[in-house]
Design an enzyme around this catalytic site. Structure first.
Site, PDB file in Angstrom:
ATOM      1  N   CYS A 188      24.740  10.565  77.686  1.00 15.92           N
ATOM      2  CA  CYS A 188      23.860   9.398  77.780  1.00 15.92           C
ATOM      3  C   CYS A 188      23.243   8.989  76.448  1.00 15.92           C
ATOM      4  O   CYS A 188      22.547   7.970  76.379  1.00 15.92           O
ATOM      5  CB  CYS A 188      22.750   9.673  78.786  1.00 15.92           C
ATOM      6  SG  CYS A 188      23.360  10.291  80.366  1.00 15.92           S
ATOM      7  N   HIS A 320      14.051   6.338  77.703  1.00 17.04           N
ATOM      8  CA  HIS A 320      15.275   6.750  78.385  1.00 17.04           C
ATOM      9  C   HIS A 320      15.084   6.535  79.884  1.00 17.04           C
ATOM     10  O   HIS A 320      15.962   6.001  80.553  1.00 17.04           O
ATOM     11  CB  HIS A 320      15.595   8.204  78.059  1.00 17.04           C
ATOM     12  CG  HIS A 320      16.965   8.617  78.491  1.00 17.04           C
ATOM     13  ND1 HIS A 320      18.100   7.951  78.087  1.00 17.04           N
ATOM     14  CD2 HIS A 320      17.390   9.612  79.311  1.00 17.04           C
ATOM     15  CE1 HIS A 320      19.171   8.525  78.631  1.00 17.04           C
ATOM     16  NE2 HIS A 320      18.758   9.530  79.371  1.00 17.04           N
ATOM     17  N   GLU A 331       9.816  13.088  79.209  1.00 19.23           N
ATOM     18  CA  GLU A 331       9.767  12.053  78.182  1.00 19.23           C
ATOM     19  C   GLU A 331       8.328  11.618  77.914  1.00 19.23           C
ATOM     20  O   GLU A 331       7.943  11.418  76.752  1.00 19.23           O
ATOM     21  CB  GLU A 331      10.616  10.859  78.595  1.00 19.23           C
ATOM     22  CG  GLU A 331      10.685   9.776  77.528  1.00 19.23           C
ATOM     23  CD  GLU A 331      11.736   8.718  77.817  1.00 19.23           C
ATOM     24  OE1 GLU A 331      12.039   7.933  76.892  1.00 19.23           O
ATOM     25  OE2 GLU A 331      12.263   8.678  78.952  1.00 19.23           O
ATOM     26  N   LYS A 352      16.275   0.565  82.916  1.00 17.05           N
ATOM     27  CA  LYS A 352      17.353   1.074  83.769  1.00 17.05           C
ATOM     28  C   LYS A 352      17.194   0.660  85.223  1.00 17.05           C
ATOM     29  O   LYS A 352      18.180   0.623  85.969  1.00 17.05           O
ATOM     30  CB  LYS A 352      17.440   2.601  83.663  1.00 17.05           C
ATOM     31  CG  LYS A 352      18.065   3.103  82.367  1.00 17.05           C
ATOM     32  CD  LYS A 352      18.225   4.618  82.384  1.00 17.05           C
ATOM     33  CE  LYS A 352      18.980   5.116  81.150  1.00 17.05           C
ATOM     34  NZ  LYS A 352      18.200   4.971  79.905  1.00 17.05           N
ATOM     35  N   HIS A 357      21.796   2.912  84.887  1.00 20.34           N
ATOM     36  CA  HIS A 357      22.050   3.854  83.798  1.00 20.34           C
ATOM     37  C   HIS A 357      23.505   3.676  83.377  1.00 20.34           C
ATOM     38  O   HIS A 357      24.419   4.098  84.078  1.00 20.34           O
ATOM     39  CB  HIS A 357      21.795   5.275  84.274  1.00 20.34           C
ATOM     40  CG  HIS A 357      21.724   6.280  83.162  1.00 20.34           C
ATOM     41  ND1 HIS A 357      22.344   6.098  81.945  1.00 20.34           N
ATOM     42  CD2 HIS A 357      21.099   7.490  83.083  1.00 20.34           C
ATOM     43  CE1 HIS A 357      22.108   7.135  81.173  1.00 20.34           C
ATOM     44  NE2 HIS A 357      21.347   7.987  81.837  1.00 20.34           N
TER      45      HIS A 357
END
Length: 428
Positions: A188, A320, A331, A352, A357
């Site tokens: 990713c 992310h 995160e 996202k 994603h």
């Protein structure tokens, strides 16, 4: 969320027009002069940015062969994709869907940049793209041919169609890019690693122009079935940072950008979208699937240091933000530690929940939200947000886009395998 005073005087963001460009005696400045994309929100950049502003969701019911055998049946799929609208029959035989997406995005980016790579410029230009799965649709189709249908022969172009470097190779051939050309595969974080390496090559003088970004097309039976096994997928929606989040939702698509030496861009009067000012990567060296706040924090602080930015200079982070319990709280902890008191003044959102994603292509699609923040003063929202989570107690720009002037932004990518990559951009 009301901002708190940090007790520390905010440092001024350097004015790019007053910052001398470095030549052979120092690092070169790197700017973005073109952007292209295709994803579930739109087939180009303007449509995608409009969706970001509106908080539109591109997640819907999946539609492909044997989808009824899957327990996960939603995704950010490009439903209206018709390869024959963009490529001839011979090209389609050579291009897996992830290559098709990359080529379309690259053509948009080059058109916007106004560059022509004939002659000497082509020798000083290259391409580095990210992908995690490469030609997964080609794998899926040909496994069916051999194992399900019992055939003993496959098409002679199967290998060049499915290989991870196919998109980068075809982009190089399309535009005559004869400099550095390769593919990065770091799950990713693939796109962020690719764009970071492109930035470093131009800054060091190894290239003058780089096409960079990433592409992914995993939304096929085998691609989704494999992810099902990890038990990190949501059956209903992607809700990053929300207390009731229950997993990620896959998407597909590509984002490609023209990274260019600043002196070259300025000399030809190019429209500069943003400046790339820093990049850092780190490895957790800890667990193959569980993220580490310490590893993520080191990538964030490394990008700030590389860019010469103080925490107070950064106004927005594209997170992310996968919508999994483990990623989001990890995160947020990493951002809080890296930014200290300034974390309360930061805006941090995950797009996202809109475009899904996109795995190896996700950082590239998300960089568009960073450019929109810098260029248009619009912060893309975290849609699907329903319940505050005390472990994600940052300003996540819930549900509605926000008008705000920011001078510097970060884009985070944290991958399975503990591989982290963070890019810093500045407004020009």
């Amino acid at each position: 969320m009301s901002p708190k005073k940090s007790g520390k005087k905010a440092a001024e963001t350097p004015d790019p027009e007053k910052t001398p460009a470095r030549g052979a005696d120092g690092p070169r400045r790197v700017v973005i002069t073109g952007a292209g994309t295709i994803n579930a929100l739109g087939h180009d950049v303007p449509t995608t940015l409009a969706a970001f502003r509106e908080g539109r969701c591109g997640i819907s019911q999946l539609d492909f062969r044997d989808v009824d055998r899957l327990s996960i049946q939603i995704g950010a799929q490009i439903h209206d994709w018709r390869a024959e609208d963009y490529f001839n029959r011979q090209q389609i035989l050579l291009y897996d869907k992830f290559t098709q997406f990359a080529l379309l995005a690259a053509k948009q980016a080059v058109a916007q940049s106004g560059l022509d790579f004939q002659g000497a410029l082509g020798l000083r230009s290259g391409v580095v793209l990210g992908t995690a799965g490469g030609g997964l649709n080609t794998w899926d189709e040909n496994y069916r041919t051999v194992y399900e249908e019992g055939k003993n022969r496959v098409h002679p172009f199967v290998v060049p169609k499915l290989m991870n470097n196919a998109a980068a190779s075809h982009v190089s051939m399309e535009f005559g890019l004869r400099g550095p050309a390769f593919t990065v595969a770091t799950a990713c974080a693939s796109s962020n690693h690719a764009m970071g390496l492109a930035f470093q090559m131009i800054r060091s003088g190894a290239a003058q122009v780089m096409l960079t970004g990433g592409s992914e097309a995993m939304l096929c039976f085998g691609g989704v079935k494999a992810w099902e096994g990890l038990r990190v997928m949501s059956k209903d929606a992607c809700r990053p940072f929300s207390a009731n989040r229950n997993g990620m939702v896959q998407g597909e698509g590509a984002g490609v950008f023209v990274f260019e030496d600043f002196d070259n861009a300025r000399a030809r009067g190019a429209d500069i979208l943003a400046e790339v000012v820093g990049f850092a990567m780190s490895s957790d060296a800890q667990d193959i699937v569980m993220p580490s706040a310490q590893g993520a924090e080191r990538a964030i602080t490394g990008a700030l240091e590389d860019a010469g930015l103080n925490p107070e200079n950064v106004g927005y982070i594209n997170a992310h933000g996968t919508g999994t319990a483990a990623n989001d709280k990890t995160e947020c902890a990493a951002v809080a530690h890296a930014f200290g008191h300034h974390a309360d003044r930061l805006m941090i959102s995950s797009t996202k929940a809109m475009h899904g994603h996109v795995i190896g292509g996700t950082g590239a699609v998300e960089l568009l939200a960073c450019i929109m923040a810098l260029r248009d003063g619009v912060i893309a929202p975290t849609i699907g947000y329903q319940e505050p989570d005390p472990e994600c107690a940052l300003d996540v720009v819930p549900n509605e886009a926000r008008d705000a002037r920011v001078d510097a932004v970060l884009s985070n990518a944290f991958a399975f395998g503990g591989l982290n990559a963070v890019i810093a951009l500045r407004r020009v």
